[in-house]
Design a protein around this motif. Structure first.
Motif, PDB file in Angstrom:
ATOM      1  N   THR A  58       0.871  -1.175   0.000  1.00  0.00           N
ATOM      2  CA  THR A  58       0.000   0.000   0.000  1.00  0.00           C
ATOM      3  C   THR A  58       0.910   1.228   0.000  1.00  0.00           C
ATOM      4  O   THR A  58       2.128   1.110   0.093  1.00  0.00           O
ATOM      5  CB  THR A  58      -0.930   0.036   1.230  1.00  0.00           C
ATOM      6  N   ALA A  59       0.306   2.403  -0.102  1.00  0.00           N
ATOM      7  CA  ALA A  59       1.100   3.631  -0.126  1.00  0.00           C
ATOM      8  C   ALA A  59       0.483   4.677   0.788  1.00  0.00           C
ATOM      9  O   ALA A  59      -0.729   4.701   1.005  1.00  0.00           O
ATOM     10  CB  ALA A  59       1.197   4.167  -1.551  1.00  0.00           C
ATOM     11  N   TYR A  60       1.334   5.526   1.334  1.00  0.00           N
ATOM     12  CA  TYR A  60       0.872   6.674   2.112  1.00  0.00           C
ATOM     13  C   TYR A  60       1.722   7.877   1.741  1.00  0.00           C
ATOM     14  O   TYR A  60       2.739   7.743   1.060  1.00  0.00           O
ATOM     15  CB  TYR A  60       0.923   6.383   3.611  1.00  0.00           C
ATOM     16  N   TYR A  61       1.293   9.051   2.168  1.00  0.00           N
ATOM     17  CA  TYR A  61       1.997  10.267   1.778  1.00  0.00           C
ATOM     18  C   TYR A  61       2.016  11.247   2.951  1.00  0.00           C
ATOM     19  O   TYR A  61       1.127  11.222   3.812  1.00  0.00           O
ATOM     20  CB  TYR A  61       1.326  10.912   0.560  1.00  0.00           C
ATOM     21  N   PRO A  62       3.036  12.105   3.037  1.00  0.00           N
ATOM     22  CA  PRO A  62       3.110  13.078   4.130  1.00  0.00           C
ATOM     23  C   PRO A  62       1.901  14.008   4.116  1.00  0.00           C
ATOM     24  O   PRO A  62       1.606  14.639   3.105  1.00  0.00           O
ATOM     25  CB  PRO A  62       4.404  13.848   3.827  1.00  0.00           C
ATOM     26  N   SER A  63       1.199  14.057   5.240  1.00  0.00           N
ATOM     27  CA  SER A  63      -0.027  14.852   5.298  1.00  0.00           C
ATOM     28  C   SER A  63      -0.437  15.060   6.749  1.00  0.00           C
ATOM     29  O   SER A  63      -0.084  14.269   7.631  1.00  0.00           O
ATOM     30  CB  SER A  63      -1.153  14.144   4.538  1.00  0.00           C
TER      31      SER A  63
ATOM     32  N   SER B 212      -2.417  11.252  -5.228  1.00  0.00           N
ATOM     33  CA  SER B 212      -2.545  10.603  -6.535  1.00  0.00           C
ATOM     34  C   SER B 212      -1.453   9.558  -6.737  1.00  0.00           C
ATOM     35  O   SER B 212      -1.688   8.505  -7.335  1.00  0.00           O
ATOM     36  CB  SER B 212      -2.510  11.639  -7.663  1.00  0.00           C
ATOM     37  N   ASP B 213      -0.242   9.823  -6.214  1.00  0.00           N
ATOM     38  CA  ASP B 213       0.841   8.843  -6.313  1.00  0.00           C
ATOM     39  C   ASP B 213       0.517   7.573  -5.530  1.00  0.00           C
ATOM     40  O   ASP B 213       1.023   6.492  -5.849  1.00  0.00           O
ATOM     41  CB  ASP B 213       2.148   9.429  -5.777  1.00  0.00           C
ATOM     42  N   SER B 214      -0.329   7.707  -4.510  1.00  0.00           N
ATOM     43  CA  SER B 214      -0.633   6.552  -3.655  1.00  0.00           C
ATOM     44  C   SER B 214      -1.495   5.509  -4.356  1.00  0.00           C
ATOM     45  O   SER B 214      -1.667   4.405  -3.846  1.00  0.00           O
ATOM     46  CB  SER B 214      -1.330   7.015  -2.367  1.00  0.00           C
ATOM     47  N   TYR B 215      -2.030   5.849  -5.537  1.00  0.00           N
ATOM     48  CA  TYR B 215      -2.860   4.899  -6.276  1.00  0.00           C
ATOM     49  C   TYR B 215      -2.045   4.053  -7.253  1.00  0.00           C
ATOM     50  O   TYR B 215      -2.606   3.330  -8.069  1.00  0.00           O
ATOM     51  CB  TYR B 215      -3.954   5.647  -7.042  1.00  0.00           C
ATOM     52  N   ASP B 216      -0.740   4.145  -7.180  1.00  0.00           N
ATOM     53  CA  ASP B 216       0.145   3.412  -8.088  1.00  0.00           C
ATOM     54  C   ASP B 216      -0.189   1.918  -8.107  1.00  0.00           C
ATOM     55  O   ASP B 216      -0.254   1.269  -7.062  1.00  0.00           O
ATOM     56  CB  ASP B 216       1.593   3.617  -7.643  1.00  0.00           C
ATOM     57  N   ASN B 217      -0.392   1.376  -9.308  1.00  0.00           N
ATOM     58  CA  ASN B 217      -0.806  -0.022  -9.438  1.00  0.00           C
ATOM     59  C   ASN B 217       0.266  -1.013  -9.015  1.00  0.00           C
ATOM     60  O   ASN B 217      -0.052  -2.105  -8.529  1.00  0.00           O
ATOM     61  CB  ASN B 217      -1.219  -0.314 -10.890  1.00  0.00           C
ATOM     62  N   THR B 218       1.524  -0.661  -9.211  1.00  0.00           N
ATOM     63  CA  THR B 218       2.597  -1.576  -8.819  1.00  0.00           C
ATOM     64  C   THR B 218       2.711  -1.666  -7.306  1.00  0.00           C
ATOM     65  O   THR B 218       2.908  -2.751  -6.742  1.00  0.00           O
ATOM     66  CB  THR B 218       3.943  -1.123  -9.420  1.00  0.00           C
TER      67      THR B 218
ATOM     68  N   VAL C 198       9.499   3.432   4.425  1.00  0.00           N
ATOM     69  CA  VAL C 198       8.383   2.485   4.393  1.00  0.00           C
ATOM     70  C   VAL C 198       7.971   2.156   5.817  1.00  0.00           C
ATOM     71  O   VAL C 198       8.768   2.250   6.754  1.00  0.00           O
ATOM     72  CB  VAL C 198       8.725   1.184   3.627  1.00  0.00           C
ATOM     73  N   ALA C 199       6.709   1.771   5.963  1.00  0.00           N
ATOM     74  CA  ALA C 199       6.159   1.406   7.266  1.00  0.00           C
ATOM     75  C   ALA C 199       5.820  -0.077   7.281  1.00  0.00           C
ATOM     76  O   ALA C 199       5.292  -0.610   6.304  1.00  0.00           O
ATOM     77  CB  ALA C 199       4.909   2.240   7.564  1.00  0.00           C
ATOM     78  N   MET C 200       6.139  -0.725   8.427  1.00  0.00           N
ATOM     79  CA  MET C 200       5.802  -2.132   8.614  1.00  0.00           C
ATOM     80  C   MET C 200       5.470  -2.359  10.088  1.00  0.00           C
ATOM     81  O   MET C 200       5.483  -1.424  10.897  1.00  0.00           O
ATOM     82  CB  MET C 200       6.957  -3.036   8.156  1.00  0.00           C
TER      83      MET C 200
ATOM     84  N   ILE D   5       3.360  -3.922   3.741  1.00  0.00           N
ATOM     85  CA  ILE D   5       4.335  -2.836   3.652  1.00  0.00           C
ATOM     86  C   ILE D   5       3.648  -1.607   3.079  1.00  0.00           C
ATOM     87  O   ILE D   5       2.834  -1.711   2.158  1.00  0.00           O
ATOM     88  CB  ILE D   5       5.562  -3.228   2.793  1.00  0.00           C
ATOM     89  N   ASP D   6       3.932  -0.456   3.663  1.00  0.00           N
ATOM     90  CA  ASP D   6       3.352   0.815   3.238  1.00  0.00           C
ATOM     91  C   ASP D   6       4.495   1.701   2.738  1.00  0.00           C
ATOM     92  O   ASP D   6       5.426   2.003   3.502  1.00  0.00           O
ATOM     93  CB  ASP D   6       2.651   1.472   4.432  1.00  0.00           C
ATOM     94  N   ILE D   7       4.439   2.096   1.478  1.00  0.00           N
ATOM     95  CA  ILE D   7       5.527   2.854   0.854  1.00  0.00           C
ATOM     96  C   ILE D   7       5.171   4.336   0.813  1.00  0.00           C
ATOM     97  O   ILE D   7       4.075   4.710   0.386  1.00  0.00           O
ATOM     98  CB  ILE D   7       5.805   2.327  -0.564  1.00  0.00           C
ATOM     99  N   CYS D   8       6.090   5.173   1.241  1.00  0.00           N
ATOM    100  CA  CYS D   8       5.848   6.614   1.290  1.00  0.00           C
ATOM    101  C   CYS D   8       6.007   7.232  -0.099  1.00  0.00           C
ATOM    102  O   CYS D   8       7.053   7.092  -0.742  1.00  0.00           O
ATOM    103  CB  CYS D   8       6.821   7.268   2.270  1.00  0.00           C
ATOM    104  N   VAL D   9       4.963   7.916  -0.557  1.00  0.00           N
ATOM    105  CA  VAL D   9       4.975   8.596  -1.856  1.00  0.00           C
ATOM    106  C   VAL D   9       4.674  10.078  -1.641  1.00  0.00           C
ATOM    107  O   VAL D   9       4.353  10.506  -0.531  1.00  0.00           O
ATOM    108  CB  VAL D   9       3.959   7.967  -2.834  1.00  0.00           C
ATOM    109  N   ALA D  10       4.765  10.858  -2.702  1.00  0.00           N
ATOM    110  CA  ALA D  10       4.692  12.313  -2.553  1.00  0.00           C
ATOM    111  C   ALA D  10       3.275  12.847  -2.368  1.00  0.00           C
ATOM    112  O   ALA D  10       3.055  13.773  -1.582  1.00  0.00           O
ATOM    113  CB  ALA D  10       5.348  12.983  -3.757  1.00  0.00           C
TER     114      ALA D  10
END
Length: 217
Positions: A110-115, A201-207, A147-149, A193-198
């Motif tokens: 999954t993805a998360y972003y600074p907010s 919209s970046d958090s919807y990355d399919n990969t 990344v967060a785990m 695993i949660d990957i930090c993105v900008a």
């Protein structure tokens, strides 16, 4: 037949693997610009020793000579004096992006972003250090990707993780480091695993939002 030849050539150019191409290899860290004209902005950093495909197009603009290159599937420009031209090695575009190391796990990404949003968790990691996003890392502005785990799974702060699916997508080895956690990961062990993105919209990355292989180093 002619159409297939054209299609294959275009794919090769985008991946930077045409057999006839020379490679432009960075002498020192050098920015890849969107244009040889000023003003332009830097979209990537070609790190020392890293190479990009050069297809023979160069332009003189004022006092500088610019080379057109292909890097990460995108066209860009570098200053000729900042790179060394040499023959490219004919290889798979993923030849140096395999993960080597210790234990391997299968995880859901999954993805998360600074907010300021409580769900996203703020702008710092679990030790109060600034979060580093994937986009900042790819642009050469961050030393690793946060990344967060699960922090009860025995994973030490700062543990390096290699993710082949992400390396293959961006055609480079990406340094992910476990520096964050959250209640959603409690009891998940190595399976989340949660990957930090900008951005959101970046958090919807399919990969990212799919099955990922985690290789701990």
């Amino acid at each position: 037949m002619a159409r297939w030849i054209i299609v294959v050539f275009i794919v090769q150019v985008l991946l930077g693997i045409t057999e006839a191409a020379e490679c432009a290899c960075a002498i020192n860290d050098t920015p890849i610009h969107t244009s040889y004209r000023t003003p332009s902005y830097s979209q990537y950093i070609l790190t020392t020793g890293d190479c990009a495909s050069f297809h023979g197009h160069e332009v003189k603009e004022e006092e500088l000579t610019w080379l057109q290159i292909t890097y990460n599937g995108q066209i860009g420009w570098v200053i000729k004096d900042h790179v060394k031209l040499s023959a490219c090695k004919r290889a798979s575009p993923f030849h140096d992006q395999a993960c080597t190391g210790g234990h391997k796990y299968s995880a859901t990404g999954t993805a998360y972003y600074p907010s300021n949003d409580p769900i996203e968790g703020g702008f710092v990691d679990m030790r109060g250090h600034p979060l580093h996003t994937l986009q900042a890392y790819l642009a050469g502005h961050a030393p690793f990707v946060s990344v967060a785990m699960d922090n009860h799974a025995g994973i030490a702060y700062g543990t390096h993780v290699c993710i082949p699916e992400m390396n293959h997508k961006y055609h480079k080895v990406i340094d992910f480091q476990v520096v964050d956690t959250g209640s959603a990961f409690t009891g998940k062990g190595h399976s989340r695993i949660d990957i930090c993105v900008a951005t959101r919209s970046d958090s919807y990355d399919n990969t990212i939002n799919a099955h990922l292989t985690l290789v701990f180093q």
